[in-house]
Write a protein that holds these residues in place. Structure first.
Motif, mmCIF file in Angstrom:
data_model
loop_
_atom_site.group_PDB
_atom_site.id
_atom_site.type_symbol
_atom_site.label_atom_id
_atom_site.label_comp_id
_atom_site.label_asym_id
_atom_site.label_seq_id
_atom_site.Cartn_x
_atom_site.Cartn_y
_atom_site.Cartn_z
ATOM 1 N N GLN A 1 0.913 -1.326 -0.014
ATOM 2 C CA GLN A 1 -0.136 -0.097 0.070
ATOM 3 C C GLN A 1 0.980 1.416 0.036
ATOM 4 N N THR B 1 -8.209 5.905 0.447
ATOM 5 C CA THR B 1 -7.550 7.032 0.937
ATOM 6 C C THR B 1 -6.182 6.904 0.298
ATOM 7 N N ASP C 1 -4.756 10.246 -1.731
ATOM 8 C CA ASP C 1 -3.674 10.728 -1.374
ATOM 9 C C ASP C 1 -2.610 10.786 -2.913
ATOM 10 N N LYS D 1 -1.085 14.221 -4.528
ATOM 11 C CA LYS D 1 0.244 14.443 -4.740
ATOM 12 C C LYS D 1 0.598 14.480 -6.381
ATOM 13 N N MET E 1 -6.686 14.511 6.787
ATOM 14 C CA MET E 1 -6.859 13.381 5.920
ATOM 15 C C MET E 1 -6.537 12.079 6.368
ATOM 16 N N ALA E 2 -7.153 10.913 6.043
ATOM 17 C CA ALA E 2 -7.036 9.641 6.316
ATOM 18 C C ALA E 2 -5.667 9.056 6.237
ATOM 19 N N ALA E 3 -5.028 8.363 6.927
ATOM 20 C CA ALA E 3 -3.828 7.479 7.004
ATOM 21 C C ALA E 3 -3.499 7.206 5.544
ATOM 22 N N SER E 4 -2.247 7.387 5.190
ATOM 23 C CA SER E 4 -1.984 6.881 3.914
ATOM 24 C C SER E 4 -0.437 6.662 3.898
ATOM 25 N N ASN E 5 0.086 5.562 3.083
ATOM 26 C CA ASN E 5 1.343 5.097 3.313
ATOM 27 C C ASN E 5 2.335 5.613 2.180
ATOM 28 N N ILE E 6 1.821 6.759 1.690
ATOM 29 C CA ILE E 6 2.717 6.994 0.394
ATOM 30 C C ILE E 6 3.716 8.028 0.555
ATOM 31 N N PRO F 1 5.758 10.961 0.898
ATOM 32 C CA PRO F 1 6.035 12.581 0.213
ATOM 33 C C PRO F 1 7.329 12.972 -0.445
ATOM 34 N N ILE G 1 9.248 11.014 -2.168
ATOM 35 C CA ILE G 1 9.202 10.518 -3.653
ATOM 36 C C ILE G 1 8.851 11.759 -4.450
#
Lengths: 266, 256
Positions: free
Chosen positions: A134, A195, A199, A203, B1-6, B8, B10
């Protein structure tokens, strides 16, 4: 080249026939021919490899769409399946075969020819990585999955990422249709696919691509596809949230616009 | 914002790379624009050939364009220094048109002075730029650029053929005709793909015909200067201008 017009002046200043007249530039042009032939041959070889890589990447993406659990390693039976492993090795072989043709100055000379294959491969790589973790695999980590000497440009990475959002959308919709719930990690710590997509969209929207020649041409259209994808998932999740409890398991949110509610079967 | 695993980071790194690319592009474009501007000066001087008698090319064309060409050569050096810091083919399309125009000017000037083709090696020497580099990633002239420029040179000489006649130089069309035919024979050796070079080189046969027609018109009226020998290139073309009637192959002579 035969041209009637050239024959008219019978007292023409120069011999007309090929046999009794030699251009002094023939040797020079023979050199040019050799150089251009080498270039065209290499170019075609790379185009073919790129097509094979694209086709195999699409097959891999297709196989990955069948994964059931988000946030877990792809099940070994899938990875080992003949279909999946065969395409992985095709991609690897093609990259290795064109790597010498893409060395040094040729990396950018033939970038446009290899680019479609790399973009599709990036889409597969990023999709798999997302399903497993994820998260988004970084450009430098992604580059390691391509053969050495084959360049991964920022453009190809970003365009592959855009396309990957479409795969996430398809995955999310299919999963909701079959399981009746939004894909999320079973541990729950990393949120769900909605989500993640939202996200990612934020971005990507924030990226100012005006400096990049390749991206400034393509990104706007890709962005609009990504927006549509994210909104499809948002709407599907909304439908499921509002009406989901009334629906039998297996209800497909894609159906609700075309069919009367009563006809939907579980 | 809800949790996300991306991550930043990058996107920050991507943005930094893209911005850097934009800076390189601006730097290159700046110098290319100067080259383009100077190129227009050179080309406008060279276009005087169409209304300058052959004997006056020196003072009217060669001398005035000399300085402009030297300025361009200097700008190419600046461009080359900047461009060699970056992958050549990543940016080549930004300047390729300007380089083609400059090569065209050199080829045309060389032909006017010597009635022969300036080779790619000669062009490279004159510009101080390597040619067809394959083993290092540095600024250079490509074969495609040289050949595309050559199709421009042919177009320009094709236009010159009838104009030279108007100015009283009846030997020019013959020289041009031979040259274009020689080049045409060369292009026919190439295995061209369906690209720009193919389209441009397809036009050469019409140039051949057009100049042939001018030669034919002259020959029909007995206006061609007498042929001495095929390799006796009339370097002093002025001598041929306004050749007198005694100097004609006159069995098809109709009207002076």
């Amino acid at each position: 080249m035969q041209m009637a017009g050239m024959k008219r002046s019978r007292d023409g200043p120069k011999p007309q026939g090929r046999a009794d007249w030699d251009s002094p530039y023939i040797p020079m042009f023979e050199n040019f021919r050799a150089e251009l032939d080498e270039h065209h041959d290499r170019r075609e070889k790379i185009i073919k490899a790129s097509r094979d890589i694209t086709a195999s990447s699409k097959k891999i993406i297709f196989a990955l769409q069948r994964v059931r659990n988000l946030g877990e390693k792809i099940p070994p039976p899938l990875i080992k399946s003949k279909e999946y492993s065969q395409h992985t090795s095709t991609i690897h072989e093609r990259f290795v075969s064109v790597a010498p043709d893409l060395k040094g100055i040729n990396a950018y000379r033939y970038q446009r020819q290899i680019s479609p294959g790399i973009q599709e491969f990036m889409e597969a790589v990023l999709f798999r990585h997302y399903l497993e973790t994820q998260s988004i695999l970084s450009p430098s980590e992604s580059a390691k999955l391509i053969s050495e000497n084959v360049l991964l440009t920022e453009d190809d990475y970003v365009l592959g990422l855009f396309d990957m959002t479409g795969e996430l959308m398809r995955y999310a919709i299919t999963q909701m249709a079959t399981n009746g719930e939004l894909p999320a990690s079973r541990t729950g710590g990393r949120g769900n696919i909605l989500t993640g997509l939202q996200d990612l969209r934020t971005k990507l929207e924030a990226l100012d691509v005006s400096g990049s020649y390749g991206l400034s041409k393509n990104a706007e259209q890709k962005m609009s596809t990504t927006r549509t994808s994210v909104e499809k998932v948002e709407n599907a999740v909304y439908s499921m949230t509002v009406r989901g409890k009334e629906r039998p398991k297996g209800w497909n949110p894609g159906m609700d616009t075309s069919r009367p509610v009563g006809e939907v079967e579980g | 914002m809800a949790a996300s695993n991306i991550d930043p980071a990058i996107f920050e790194q991507l943005q930094a790379k893209i911005d850097e690319e934009g800076r390189i592009k601006d730097e290159l474009k700046d110098i290319i624009q100067q080259l383009e501007k100077q190129g227009r000066v050179t080309q406008s001087i060279l276009s005087r050939i169409h209304n300058t008698p052959t004997g006056q090319l020196g003072p009217a064309v060669f001398q005035p364009c000399e300085r402009s060409i030297l300025t361009q050569i200097h700008l190419v050096k600046v461009l080359s220094d900047i461009a060699s810091k970056h992958p050549f083919y990543k940016w080549n399309n930004l300047w390729t048109r300007e380089m083609q125009n400059l090569i065209f000017c050199l080829q045309l000037r060389h032909w006017l002075a010597h009635q022969e083709l300036e080779t790619i090696e000669q062009v490279g020497n004159e510009l101080g730029v390597p040619i067809n580099v394959k083993d290092r990633d540095i600024f250079h002239l490509t074969i495609e650029e040289y050949l595309l420029a050559l199709t421009n040179t042919i177009d320009e000489l094709t236009r010159l053929a009838p104009n030279a006649v108007t100015l009283g130089d009846f030997s020019r069309p013959l020289q041009i005709s031979k040259f274009i035919k020689d080049i045409h024979a060369g292009f026919q050796l190439l295995n061209l793909k369906n690209d720009t070079l193919r389209r441009r080189s397809d036009g050469i046969k019409y140039a051949v015909k057009k100049v042939e027609d001018v030669v034919y018109d002259l020959s029909l009226r007995g206006l061609l200067p007498k042929q001495r020998s095929s390799d006796d290139t009339p370097a002093e073309a002025k001598g041929g201008a306004g050749a007198p009637a005694s100097d004609m192959d006159s069995d098809v002579f109709l009207e002076g």
